[in-house]
Design an enzyme around this catalytic site. Structure first.
Site, short mmCIF file in Angstrom:
data_model
loop_
_atom_site.label_atom_id
_atom_site.label_comp_id
_atom_site.label_asym_id
_atom_site.label_seq_id
_atom_site.Cartn_x
_atom_site.Cartn_y
_atom_site.Cartn_z
N HIS A 9 23.32 32.29 38.76
CA HIS A 9 22.78 33.40 39.55
C HIS A 9 21.72 34.13 38.73
O HIS A 9 21.39 33.72 37.62
CB HIS A 9 23.89 34.31 40.08
N HIS B 1 22.35 34.92 34.98
CA HIS B 1 22.13 33.79 34.05
C HIS B 1 20.64 33.52 33.91
O HIS B 1 20.14 33.26 32.82
CB HIS B 1 22.79 32.51 34.58
N CYS C 33 50.90 35.45 32.73
CA CYS C 33 51.08 35.43 34.17
C CYS C 33 51.26 33.98 34.61
O CYS C 33 50.33 33.17 34.42
CB CYS C 33 49.88 36.07 34.89
N CYS D 47 48.66 32.86 37.26
CA CYS D 47 47.33 32.51 36.72
C CYS D 47 47.43 31.40 35.69
O CYS D 47 46.43 30.80 35.33
CB CYS D 47 46.69 33.70 36.01
N CYS E 167 49.47 41.92 37.25
CA CYS E 167 48.30 41.05 37.37
C CYS E 167 47.60 41.42 38.68
O CYS E 167 48.25 41.53 39.72
CB CYS E 167 48.76 39.59 37.43
N HIS F 6 48.07 38.41 41.32
CA HIS F 6 49.39 38.05 41.82
C HIS F 6 50.33 39.24 42.02
O HIS F 6 51.45 39.07 42.51
CB HIS F 6 50.02 37.00 40.89
N LYS G 113 27.76 45.58 38.05
CA LYS G 113 27.20 44.41 37.39
C LYS G 113 27.12 43.25 38.39
O LYS G 113 28.10 42.96 39.08
CB LYS G 113 28.09 44.01 36.21
N LYS H 15 29.44 36.73 39.96
CA LYS H 15 29.95 35.85 41.00
C LYS H 15 31.17 36.49 41.67
O LYS H 15 31.29 36.51 42.88
CB LYS H 15 30.37 34.52 40.37
#
Ligand code: MSP
Length: 510
Positions: free
Chosen positions: A19, A22, A127, A130, A145, A148, A300, A303
């Site tokens: 994006h 980058h 977690c 994850c 988390c 989750h 910021k 993604k």
């Protein structure tokens, strides 16, 4: 004297398509690399992709693809985006390549043999959803988390640790002796603060992950049940691509500059230098840090927030050069910058369509209309003295600002000259001289043309495509060094017929 300089972008994670965030870092490195090449230095410009770790495994699984297939696809996308943006990189390394794995293995073994890697207990908040340890920042207000909504379990397991603590004081000493190692200054101070914090908490760096949980990584050479922690793996890309182990490595590495955004300051400003010290590899020359592009509501661009712009969409609309120009000119290197269509359109119209576009357009049109040139033998106009004084300042500011990565200021130094040239046009009114004093008109317009060639030559790093087109029309060599006098400019005697429109005014789309 010719120097060897190396400039690197981060190795981007392949869990997201490239994006504009980058693209910014890559374009900034490209601009700097082009500048360095034009000053006659030997440049090695590296970019790459970071392909190991659980983030990538997850992203592949979400798309129902094998991790290899997924990495190939996204790494290929980075490559094709850089190609279409005209990025002049010399190498693009993938951390899944054999040449990189070899170097990671070698360095791990070397540090292990020297006694700086040991087995210990790692305790952290894990977690199971994850399938990884979470940092406190990743937990919500209830300590859960965020994905989750479960409190992670505190677990302990065997892992390998790198004796980072041993090297932190040495690195701090080096920094205190040489503040140019991390720039701009605010980030230098931040690194010193982080070192102090880490020394206080006394922890070393865990550099392994058990294979029973994560297979997608580089195997630890002294324990087949473990793979390398993704940061320890990824940071090494810089030396594997520079040819670690080969005879050319020393010279290439001696000019190593890393560019990153502030999100990855700790790994680059702390982990990496201590790794280099342990591996007995010379320190990088400079770490250069920039801020964030902020999208909607000043968040910021990323993604995960879904607020990041697609660089190809923007370049299809504006062209590569205008996009580069906006990114390089708008952000005060080091700080954050807002990205919006309105800000972009205003910047491009003011600087490219008005200041630069007008100067070129009206000078060339008048040269053609009054049949005054290009005539390299025409006498210098009296305004040449003012232009020469401005060129002295340009030369000093431009190089100093490029050397210190102040892209916005380096570009601005050229625009000071552009505005002066526009003032000279307004003041001497060539359209009147054409009727009243044709010899002066000839000398004025050709002096302006010389100055325009200088402007174009100084804008090459940021506007490589447009400047090359126009310089070739004027038969000026586009790899010429930066001239600092009007007479150092060489163009051919010619009759101008048509020339490419540099930059058109654009309208806001939304
Ligand atoms: N894989 C690691 C880096 C390993 S380097 C040994 C990584 N990858 S990343 O894909 O997340 O890239 C982070 C980098 O992308 C930033 O440091 C910066 O260069 C660029 N940017 C991503 N979003 C950005 C903004 N919104 N603004 C400015 N730069 C941005 O971290």
């Amino acid at each position: 004297m010719k120097k060897s300089v190396m400039i690197t972008t981060p190795a981007y994670y392949v869990n997201a398509r490239p994006h504009i965030g980058h693209a910014y870092t890559t374009i900034a490195c490209d601009t700097w690399a082009r500048y360095q090449r034009l000053t006659g230095n030997d440049v090695f410009f590296l970019t790459g992709t970071d392909e190991h770790g659980d983030k990538i495994v997850k992203a592949a699984a979400e798309q129902g693809k094998s991790v290899e297939e997924y990495c190939d696809e996204i790494a290929g996308e980075f490559k094709s985006v850089w190609q279409s943006l005209g990025i002049s990189c010399d190498d693009m390394i993938r951390t899944t390549e054999v040449r990189h794995k070899k170097v990671v293995t070698e360095i791990l073994q070397k540090i292990y043999d020297a006694g700086d890697i040991y087995a210990g207990e790692y305790t952290g908040k894990y977690c199971f959803g994850c399938e990884r340890y979470l940092t406190d920042k990743e937990l919500n207000g209830k300590g859960e988390c965020e994905v989750h909504l479960k409190v992670p379990e505190v677990i302990s397991e065997k892992n390998y640790f790198f004796k980072m603590q041993k090297y932190l004081p040495i690195w701090k000493e080096m920094l205190l002796k040489n503040s140019s190692l991390v720039q701009p200054e605010g980030y230098y101070k931040e690194v010193l603060g982080t070192i102090d914090e880490l020394v206080k908490n006394g922890e070393d760096l865990s550099i392994s992950r058990p294979k029973k949980r994560l297979k997608w990584g580089i195997e630890i050479p002294f324990d087949k049940d473990y793979v390398t922690y993704v940061w320890f793996d990824a940071l090494i890309n810089y030396v594997s691509a520079a040819g670690y182990g080969a005879s050319s490595f020393g010279v290439r590495w001696s000019g190593a500059h890393h560019m990153i955004a502030k999100d990855i300051l700790k790994p680059h400003g702390v982990y990496w230098p201590t790794m280099l010290l342990a591996a007995q590899i010379p320190m990088y020359k400079r770490l250069i840090v920039h801020g964030y592009w902020l999208g909607f509501q000043d968040q910021k661009m990323s993604k995960s927030l879904g607020n990041a712009k697609d660089p190809l969409e923007l370049s299809a609309w504006l062209g590569n050069d205008a996009l580069r120009f906006f990114l390089m000119r708008e952000m005060n290197f080091g700080g954050d910058a807002r990205f919006s269509e309105e800000i972009m359109v205003n910047r491009l119209n003011a600087n490219l369509a008005n200041d630069l576009g007008n100067l070129v357009q009206r000078t060339l049109s008048m040269l053609k209309k009054y049949e005054c040139g290009p005539a390299p033998s025409a006498k210098l106009h009296q305004s040449g003295d003012t232009i020469h004084a401005a060129l002295k300042t340009l030369k000093k500011d431009y190089h100093q600002r490029f050397e210190s990565f102040e892209f916005h200021n380096a570009i601005e130094s050229v625009f000071v000259l552009i505005r002066l040239l526009n003032k000279i046009v307004d003041e001497y009114k060539p359209w009147q001289l054409a009727k009243e004093n044709l010899p002066e008109c000839v000398s004025l317009l050709n002096t302006l043309l010389r100055a325009i060639v200088i402007v174009l030559l100084y804008l090459r790093p940021v506007l490589p495509e447009k400047t090359a087109d126009l310089l070739s029309l004027l038969k000026v060599k586009s790899d010429e060094e930066f001239p600092d006098t009007l007479t150092a400019v060489h163009f051919a005697e010619a009759k101008l017929d048509t020339w490419p429109m540099l930059f058109q005014r654009i309208e806001i789309k939304e």
